[in-house]
Enzyme design. Structure first.
Site, PDB file in Angstrom:
ATOM      1  N   SER A 238       0.942  -1.074  -0.070  1.00 25.34           N
ATOM      2  CA  SER A 238      -0.058   0.011   0.030  1.00 25.34           C
ATOM      3  C   SER A 238       0.798   1.341  -0.046  1.00 25.34           C
ATOM      4  O   SER A 238       2.065   1.164   0.510  1.00 25.34           O
ATOM      5  CB  SER A 238      -0.647  -0.082   1.085  1.00 25.34           C
ATOM      6  N   ASP A 239       0.389   2.430  -0.605  1.00 25.85           N
ATOM      7  CA  ASP A 239       1.074   3.644  -0.398  1.00 25.85           C
ATOM      8  C   ASP A 239       0.957   3.877   1.348  1.00 25.85           C
ATOM      9  O   ASP A 239       0.087   3.249   1.947  1.00 25.85           O
ATOM     10  CB  ASP A 239       0.455   4.677  -1.209  1.00 25.85           C
TER      11      ASP A 239
END
Lengths: 683, 683
Positions: A238-239
């Site tokens: 995930s960012d």
């Protein structure tokens, strides 16, 4: 042959549940009884190892794209992973890595530079999916592939999947509305191709939703598209903070536990953030199965084993002496040189040393480190600004500097009247080099660019009033004037009779040296624009509109200032005798001038279907070097010709496809863009 | 002999009321029918012409004070007014000046550096009124006096009258409570003395109130004290926006008109701001008389005529070629060298070139332009940081840089782990030079220092956790370690066994070159601390408390780290044979070492009255240069011995006054401060 997957499975099987969960976040703690040191996955290397002290600072990614030189970008990426290895080796002495010290590098950014206002567009390879793919493939290979026959040198994570291009101010709650056609024709193409050709270890999900679905929380995006369709074998990350955005920003879940479940269950293996600590709770509540945790931990450890983190590797010998070494500096300087794009030249360039006695280098970017570094940068051991580069090149004449103007977004404050000093200096000079444009404090990531009026994005591509006034006043003096525009994105360059115009993207630590090399003809310019330079703000669609229609050279129907792929040389090139097969074109390119130079031969396709297709689009290119008055026969392979219908289905084109080969002709008239592309032969 | 006063009267008598009012604000418009060009009074020149493009950037004022060299500071100021004239001449071509282009320079800042937390303390000459006076007198003379027999070279405005020393966050509404004793004994002393001895053209009122009265809106302060008692003949100017603060900040008036009336009627001639546009209305309402307007306009025009603004002067020939010229650079470098204070040396300094093969220059200020410039700075044509200076000096060995630490107030963000790189580099090195402290983004004027936690002020003098960790880790390596503390104010220097400690105030464009000159012994250190370095935060009174009790060496009774006036040399000096008259002392000073060097002989008085007096205080000093093993007889005149009673009345001391002469002895023990001052003889 080792089976890293099985080895990972065996290792993970020895971990407790708590240990496994702890390994699913970016700052994975040590598990001492298994001899696993702590490891922080988060590292950045768009154009050099970032934020970890002294490192080679290469031109920003958009500048690397402008080289149109995949071989060079691969060398650059190889330097980056070498320096990352050196820093990683250094960190081992301290018992494990901290942030920015690892060999899992969250680069490249292969998003499409959809709109020139986007502050992070500078991190990308521009607006074209094919160019982005080619450069992305080279970058990933350069990062990952090393000499060790067993172990991978570093991991590359391609990002941000997908349709991620601003606004920065809204990214934690934004829903990009993307048609199936644009999805396949533009937004996911580079991801697909880079995964197929370069096997990146990681894919990072974007902050924004796409069509209401979270990019790190949707099984169709992650498992169906990325893994099944594109064939991705690595870990999905995930960012940073993107999992907590599910409940805090997008509000598609109601709690951290729900967000953690959505992420993991959708196939997002690594949480940059802390939300996955709630997986224990989720497991207790029966919301996920331990198998799902095992699968993700195994993917991550497969990678760590492949990187040789628990054994001796050939990379262990890389010491910090390699950082910013002579060898690396040479590659760096070449990248900076090849990234400069010559947009106009009435013959003033190249300049002979000593032919002007008083040179004024004027402008907000003439001596501005913020216009050299680009975002996500390391610390340069030393930096050469344009003013310094020119002063160091032409040592027997007087070279003076004045700021002359303040850029768009410059803070109100004490810098109120630089114009007069600039004009006075221009009067004194016999050659004026204006170095204008914007910098790192005006465009960048959310909240990083402190002078941005829109949390990193631009609200206009126009020069500031101050810059326009400076240009007006200087042009009235009837001096020789060269304009250098420095930016990480397309600007609207003021219409004035400059003798020459150069585009320099954030050029890295040798920006000024490279610029001087081009101006003085030590190096023949060979950069090409990776983005369209538009004429008018009002021609652009709304910034938040993710339709590709009306954006980039592939879909833009108005007049423009400079087209994608454009860039002059001091040499002249001609193409002749093209013939194409179904996979490649062969042609003769001749340097008709007295000067050795490099040219990028570009192949474009023009379709003729009953539904909307790109107006024309890049399908292949090759950069060649030619001695004066010589001809080379060049074979350029091109991508499979493919069109997408309104439902996003790929089809073989039914009607005739025209293929054009192009070089940049000095006679280019920006108002007649399609004449630039010389029609040669249909495939 | 011209009578500028009468000439001004005649000129002003030709103006209409509107014209006169327009001339009372800093951006005075042209009056074309009288051949008066537009003129902007606002210029800044604390340590070089500020904010007007390329200029000599000298060490910040606090560093100039550390030179204890009034002759040198006069040369510096003369360079500043020469460069201001060059810029003024340039501006004439454009039909008049804009901000920062004039020859009315709002410097020096002769406020007392009351509390080390004050962000603008760096602009002052430190904590002592006598030192401040002497440096102020030299600076004003250097700015104002030129070669033209008729015309003044530039105007100096001394500021900010009075008791102005933070907090920056409250200055527009703050009321400094000042006893009559402190007023006369400390806060107004330098103003009085500089006016008496140097005749500055202007005095600027402070933003804050003093004892409930506005500094630019109180006739007692302006007319009685400044004009009648101190004998000031020039114009009084408000700080910028200070008149509108009357109704908007302090709320001592109810409207802009009332504020304008209060300012003008109190004797404030020039409004930096626009509030005086309301004087027309005030006149119509009978709140002021036209005579009051006339008097102020006449004062301003007397000055403009004296500056030769409407005639030819010898200064008209000064061209911009003088700016940052070789001659100016020489003076600049000398100022930078003499401003460095050697606080500790176990014999490691000076270093022989080539004696260490691997030098690590580590720290947040090792290569940081923000730690070189100081606030209110011009643009340097080039800057030498400490790292660059050392690298350029010791060219045959390896010199490497790492940031190593982040300072107090550094923004949270991506610079998270510089310590490890610093420690790794220290391991590599055989000599470590730590360059720590703070910078311009942490201390400065209201809102200027973007990383300050208190709008420009500091909340602690301690090093950051990161800096302390770096020091701890580096000291464990058992390397040779030199600490350079860079700051514009006293810091609490961590207690560690450094081989040497140097204090560098923001050193200007040659900061790093000067530092290398000291470290390598090209120059023998001769700077002295203009402020006390305290040991503990808790020893300081509340920042907002304006009582001098418990502040500065004159009233501070606890142990300290380094005293005011302290600074070592590579030479050793001894004083003998002192005898004093009522105005001066004569003594023999001997350089007992093998090295030529400069020393500042300091005279201190110790009173013995029944009421509170300073513990001891500086009354005279002289900087002398001595060849090895030579003796000079030095005569040092001292200020009139004067004590102030609790009502602030000055008196001749009734009891015996002891006068001490001091040099800095290498054997200094900071815990026994008064041993530093060697008792010599009573007057």
């Amino acid at each position: 042959m080792r089976n890293f997957k099985e080895e990972a499975k065996a290792l993970v099987s020895q971990m407790t549940l708590d240990e496994k969960i702890s390994q699913l976040m970016h700052h994975a703690p040590a598990i001492e009884r298994l001899n696993i040191p702590k490891y922080n996955y988060w590292n950045e290397g768009l154009h050099g190892v970032a934020r970890a002290g002294i490192a080679s600072v290469f031109p920003q990614a958009i500048g690397l794209a402008a080289t149109f030189n995949p071989k060079l970008i691969r060398e650059v990426a190889s330097v980056i992973s070498t320096e990352a290895r050196a820093k990683y080796n250094q960190s081992k002495v301290f018992g494990g890595t901290e942030i920015y010290q690892g060999i899992t590098i969250w680069s490249p950014n292969i998003n499409i530079f959809r709109d020139p206002r986007w502050g992070r567009g500078q991190e990308t390879y521009g607006e074209d999916p094919y160019l982005t793919s080619v450069m992305g493939i080279s970058f990933v290979k350069g990062l990952q592939e090393g000499e060790d026959p067993i172990f991978q040198k570093a991991d590359s994570t391609i990002k941000h999947f997908f349709a991620h291009s601003g606004p920065e101010s809204k990214r934690h709650g934004f829903d990009a509305k993307v048609s199936l056609k644009d999805m396949n024709e533009t937004y996911t193409r580079a991801f697909k191709r880079v995964i197929e050709k370069a096997n990146p270890a990681g894919v990072m999900g974007a902050y924004n939703l796409v069509n209401g679905k979270a990019c790190s929380g949707n099984s169709y995006y992650i498992n169906q598209m990325i893994r099944n369709e594109f064939g991705f074998k690595g870990y999905y990350v995930s960012d940073c903070g993107a999992i907590s955005d599910f409940h805090q920003g997008h509000r598609i879940t109601k709690s951290a536990t729900q967000s953690a479940v959505l992420g993991l269950a959708s196939g997002c293996d690594l949480n940059c953030g802390d939300t996955y600590t709630h997986l224990k709770e989720a497991l207790n509540q029966g919301l996920i199965h331990e198998d799902q945790i095992n699968q993700s931990v195994e993917r991550l450890f497969e990678s760590r084993i492949r990187l040789g983190m628990f054994e001796k590797t050939q990379y262990d010998e890389i010491s910090s002496d390699v950082i910013d070494s002579r060898k690396h500096q040479k590659i760096n300087l070449r990248a900076a040189q090849e990234s400069i794009v010559l947009l106009k030249n009435n013959g003033i360039l190249p300049i002979q040393k000593g032919s002007y006695q008083r040179i004024a280098v004027i402008g907000n970017n003439a001596n501005n480190i913020d216009a050299v570094m680009g975002n996500y940068h390391g610390t340069a051991s030393s930096v050469v600004t344009p003013y310094q580069g020119i002063k160091q090149e032409d040592i027997h004449v007087e070279v003076k500097y004045a700021m002359g103007a303040v850029p768009q977004g410059s803070p109100k404050g004490w810098l109120e009247q630089p114009i007069r000093e600039g004009v006075a200096l221009a009067k004194w000079a016999d050659l004026v080099i204006l170095v204008l444009g914007i910098d790192n404090t005006i465009e960048g990531e959310e909240n990083d660019a402190r002078h941005s009026p829109a949390q990193g994005d631009k609200i206009t591509l126009e020069y500031s009033i101050s810059q326009k006034q400076l240009i007006d006043a200087v042009m009235k003096l009837n001096k020789k004037v060269i304009l250098v525009n420095v930016s990480g994105s397309a600007m609207i360059i003021p219409n004035a009779p400059f003798d020459a115009i150069l585009q320099q993207f954030y050029g890295g630590q040798f920006a000024g040296k490279a610029l001087a090399d081009i101006i003085y003809g030590n190096v023949n310019p060979s950069g090409k624009l990776p983005v369209t330079f538009y004429l008018r703000m009002e021609d652009l669609p709304d910034f938040e509109d993710y339709q590709m229609k009306g954006r980039t050279y592939r879909y833009f129907n108005h007049d423009i200032q400079y087209p994608f792929g454009y860039g002059l040389s001091y040499s002249k090139f001609e193409i002749k005798g093209i013939s194409c097969t179904k996979k490649s074109c062969t042609l003769d390119v001749t340097n008709t001038s007295d000067l050795e130079g490099m040219e990028v031969i570009q192949l474009y396709a023009k379709y003729n279907e009953s539904f909307d297709t790109p107006i024309y689009e890049l399908i292949g290119f090759q950069k060649v070097n030619l001695k004066p008055h010589t001809t080379k026969t060049v074979k350029i392979s091109y991508q499979t010709l493919m069109v997408f219908d309104q439902k996003g289905k790929p089809r073989k084109p039914k009607k005739e496809v025209k293929i054009f080969a192009s070089v940049t002709l000095p006679s280019y008239d920006p108002n007649r863009i399609h004449e630039r592309v010389k029609e040669m032969k249909k495939a």
